[in-house]
Design an enzyme around this catalytic site. Sequence first.
Site, PDB file in Angstrom:
ATOM      1  N   ARG A  84       0.850  -1.193   0.000  1.00  0.00           N
ATOM      2  CA  ARG A  84       0.000   0.000   0.000  1.00  0.00           C
ATOM      3  C   ARG A  84       0.880   1.235   0.000  1.00  0.00           C
ATOM      4  O   ARG A  84       1.854   1.322   0.757  1.00  0.00           O
ATOM      5  CB  ARG A  84      -0.907  -0.001   1.243  1.00  0.00           C
ATOM      6  CG  ARG A  84      -1.715   1.270   1.462  1.00  0.00           C
ATOM      7  CD  ARG A  84      -3.057   1.207   0.784  1.00  0.00           C
ATOM      8  NE  ARG A  84      -3.788   2.458   0.868  1.00  0.00           N
ATOM      9  CZ  ARG A  84      -4.862   2.654   1.620  1.00  0.00           C
ATOM     10  NH1 ARG A  84      -5.323   1.694   2.377  1.00  0.00           N
ATOM     11  NH2 ARG A  84      -5.483   3.810   1.604  1.00  0.00           N
ATOM     12  N   ARG A  94      -5.631   0.684  -4.672  1.00  0.00           N
ATOM     13  CA  ARG A  94      -4.695   0.250  -3.637  1.00  0.00           C
ATOM     14  C   ARG A  94      -4.545  -1.264  -3.629  1.00  0.00           C
ATOM     15  O   ARG A  94      -5.491  -1.986  -3.910  1.00  0.00           O
ATOM     16  CB  ARG A  94      -5.099   0.751  -2.266  1.00  0.00           C
ATOM     17  CG  ARG A  94      -6.543   0.495  -1.897  1.00  0.00           C
ATOM     18  CD  ARG A  94      -6.972   1.534  -0.845  1.00  0.00           C
ATOM     19  NE  ARG A  94      -8.368   1.510  -0.559  1.00  0.00           N
ATOM     20  CZ  ARG A  94      -9.299   2.198  -1.201  1.00  0.00           C
ATOM     21  NH1 ARG A  94      -8.977   2.956  -2.225  1.00  0.00           N
ATOM     22  NH2 ARG A  94     -10.550   2.150  -0.833  1.00  0.00           N
ATOM     23  N   ASP A  97      -6.360  -2.661   1.581  1.00  0.00           N
ATOM     24  CA  ASP A  97      -7.004  -1.785   2.541  1.00  0.00           C
ATOM     25  C   ASP A  97      -7.492  -2.681   3.673  1.00  0.00           C
ATOM     26  O   ASP A  97      -8.169  -3.682   3.414  1.00  0.00           O
ATOM     27  CB  ASP A  97      -8.190  -1.081   1.864  1.00  0.00           C
ATOM     28  CG  ASP A  97      -8.672   0.140   2.608  1.00  0.00           C
ATOM     29  OD1 ASP A  97      -7.948   0.637   3.476  1.00  0.00           O
ATOM     30  OD2 ASP A  97      -9.773   0.611   2.293  1.00  0.00           O
ATOM     31  N   ASP A  99      -9.569  -2.053   7.006  1.00  0.00           N
ATOM     32  CA  ASP A  99     -10.320  -1.067   7.788  1.00  0.00           C
ATOM     33  C   ASP A  99     -10.843  -1.671   9.077  1.00  0.00           C
ATOM     34  O   ASP A  99     -11.474  -2.742   9.060  1.00  0.00           O
ATOM     35  CB  ASP A  99     -11.512  -0.535   6.984  1.00  0.00           C
ATOM     36  CG  ASP A  99     -11.096   0.437   5.903  1.00  0.00           C
ATOM     37  OD1 ASP A  99     -10.053   1.089   6.051  1.00  0.00           O
ATOM     38  OD2 ASP A  99     -11.828   0.548   4.908  1.00  0.00           O
TER      39      ASP A  99
END
Length: 165
Positions: A84, A94, A97, A99
């Site tokens: 990333r 990307r 990710d 989260d």
Amino acid sequence: MKRTGYLGLGSNLGDREQHLRAAVRLLLENGVEVDAVSSLYETEPVGEILDQPDFLNAAVRIGTELEPDELLDLCKAIELEQGRIFGGPRHGPRALDVDLLLLGDLKLDGERLSLPHPELTSRRFVLAPLLELDPELTLPNGTRLADALAALGEGQRAERVGSLS
């Protein structure tokens, strides 16, 4: 104190499935219990940049004693390890990710971290895999995520396409 949490995984660059598999492996290697992993979902980009490759998304249910900031640091380190690049446009392409969506019944509203994730209830690519893991999942305020998904109506394609197992 051990908490149950939920993470959203996404990738739209490189070997997307490998990036998601690596995220799960790296969580485990860093002492985070991975209790369940959703199916993989092919999803259209959402947000500020729509002209980019489709994403592969999944959700994981975890158990951890890490504090929220420590868990966020781990998520960011895993993203970096998988290539990333930070500093690009928000919602841009990307490799990975990771989260932090929910962590127990914690509610936080900070500069670096907000829990529950502020966009959780408006994103089909987050809600569909989360509800696969726990159809009765609610926010700390009692909001049912199944109701949030139903309220989205049409749009935001999220098609189940396989699994990480």
